[in-house]
Scaffold this active site. Structure first.
Site, PDB file in Angstrom:
ATOM      1  CE  LYS A   1      -4.526  -1.512   1.147  1.00 26.97           C
ATOM      2  NZ  LYS A   1      -5.692  -1.470   1.982  1.00 26.97           N
TER       3      LYS A   1
ATOM      4  CE  LYS B   1      -5.886  -8.130  -1.170  1.00 24.39           C
ATOM      5  NZ  LYS B   1      -6.744  -7.943  -0.262  1.00 24.39           N
TER       6      LYS B   1
ATOM      7  CE  LYS C   1     -13.356  -3.793   0.792  1.00 28.63           C
ATOM      8  NZ  LYS C   1     -11.952  -3.811   1.493  1.00 28.63           N
TER       9      LYS C   1
END
Ligand code: AQP
Length: 333
Positions: A115, A197, A200
């Site tokens: 992130k 992966k 969302k």
């Protein structure tokens, strides 16, 4: 809460609309476990602030996530369905546990590394300490089991280490939780980039399928899914990541093994297989979408669930915080 049942805690961030990955990796198992355990299922809104959010959208997504919990089949009378920010003990315990967590441990978290690359302009302290808040979420409820997708396994291991460390200093306080990670469905990959992966918050809408995507969109997204050279429908994560992801998804929604899928589509063509996967996913999600539409249109009902359950969750969480405060040497009020 039934005294002889074990306890589950899990949560999902309202950081975007939920994907098929969130459903197969987490939500579906929440439902499967609800009869056997005392379950706390949380909308972990505080975690979302690690990435910039639009306040109005965040509020709407929090309602939407609760509506999805219900639509997926979670019974609000059986489970404690609540909002993390409604229970102040999460932030309180997080502070204490942060003092029993090492910088080195947090630096090793792969989600932090991922992130911080994706949000290089906003590498905030919250992103770094996120796993401590997650540990607090879990340990507050003395949870025995935590249903999660494979991506959260490292964070759960850290929560276990923090619990053991605290217990070693102050005596038995926290239950050391076990992960519950599904076989198929534990790690649903992106449809266009099957080496990462399905997430969302991905910016490419073709990478994910939303639980609320209309049937034609779902089928189209699977039609466009990246496959591999060759023509064989065979599970091989290294050589055939795209096809393997589709096999995994099909196996998971149909509740069969990967070998069953290989056998069913032996000699078949990629195009037909992708159509079958798309249709099976659309069929699985259709009843959830119908129920979701009903729940999301009744905010009064959703609010009544949140209010009621905030109280239930607070009762348990506050008693854990008192125990912790006493052990570390604070004067209780
Ligand atoms: N692709 C996935 N396959 C299987 N399980 C998954 N989960 C997430 N993605 C997949 C599981 O869903 C639960 C809720 O996840 P979260 O909201 O806490 O955050 P996350 O793991 O970071 O999920 P996302 O979708 O990738 O969110 P963003 O994009 O906001 O970071 C967890 O149990 C997770 O394992």
């Amino acid at each position: 809460m039934t005294p002889d049942k074990k306890t589950i805690f899990s949560g999902v961030q309202p950081s975007g609309n939920l994907t098929l990955g969130n459903y197969l990796g987490a939500l579906r198992n929440f439902c499967r476990l609800q009869d056997e355990y005392n379950c706390y299922y949380c909308v972990v809104d505080m975690h979302t602030l690690t990435v910039r959010q639009n306040p109005e959208e965040l509020r709407e997504r929090s309602y939407a996530l609760l509506a999805l919990y219900l639509a997926c089949g979670l019974d609000p009378d059986k489970n404690v369905l609540f909002l993390q920010s409604h229970v102040h003990s999460h932030a309180e315990l997080s502070w204490v546990l942060g003092c029993y967590t090492y910088m080195g441990e947090l630096s090793r978290m792969t989600q932090f590394k991922d992130k911080s690359q994706r949000h290089a302009d906003n590498i905030n302290a919250g992103l770094f300490t996120y796993p401590v808040l997650m540990a607090a979420d879990i340990l507050l409820y003395k949870s025995d089991l935590v249903p999660i997708g494979a991506d959260q396994k490292q964070h759960l291991e850290l929560a276990r280490n923090i619990a053991e460390r605290f217990n070693a200093v102050y005596g038995d306080t926290f239950v050391v939780p076990e992960p519950f990670i599904p076989g198929n469905g534990a790690r649903i990959m992106s449809l266009q980039e099957p080496d990462k992966k399905m997430s969302k918050s991905d910016t490419n809408v073709n990478n994910f399928v939303l639980i609320t995507d209309p049937r034609d969109v779902i089928i189209k997204k699977f039609k466009k899914a990246v496959t591999d050279s060759g023509a064989e429908i065979r599970y091989d994560e290294n050589e055939k990541p795209g096809i393997s992801n589709l096999i995994n998804i099909y196996a998971s929604v149909k509740d069969v093994t990967r070998q069953d899928v290989e056998k069913e589509f032996e000699g078949g063509r990629y195009g037909d297989f992708k159509k079958a996967v798309g249709e099976s996913v659309a069929d699985t999600l259709a009843p959830i979408q119908e129920r979701y539409a009903e729940f999301i249109s009744d905010k009064t009902y959703l609010e009544s669930i949140l209010r009621r359950n905030a109280e239930k969750a607070s009762e348990k969480a506050e008693s854990t915080v008192r125990e912790v405060y006493e052990k570390v040497g604070f004067i209780l009020k």
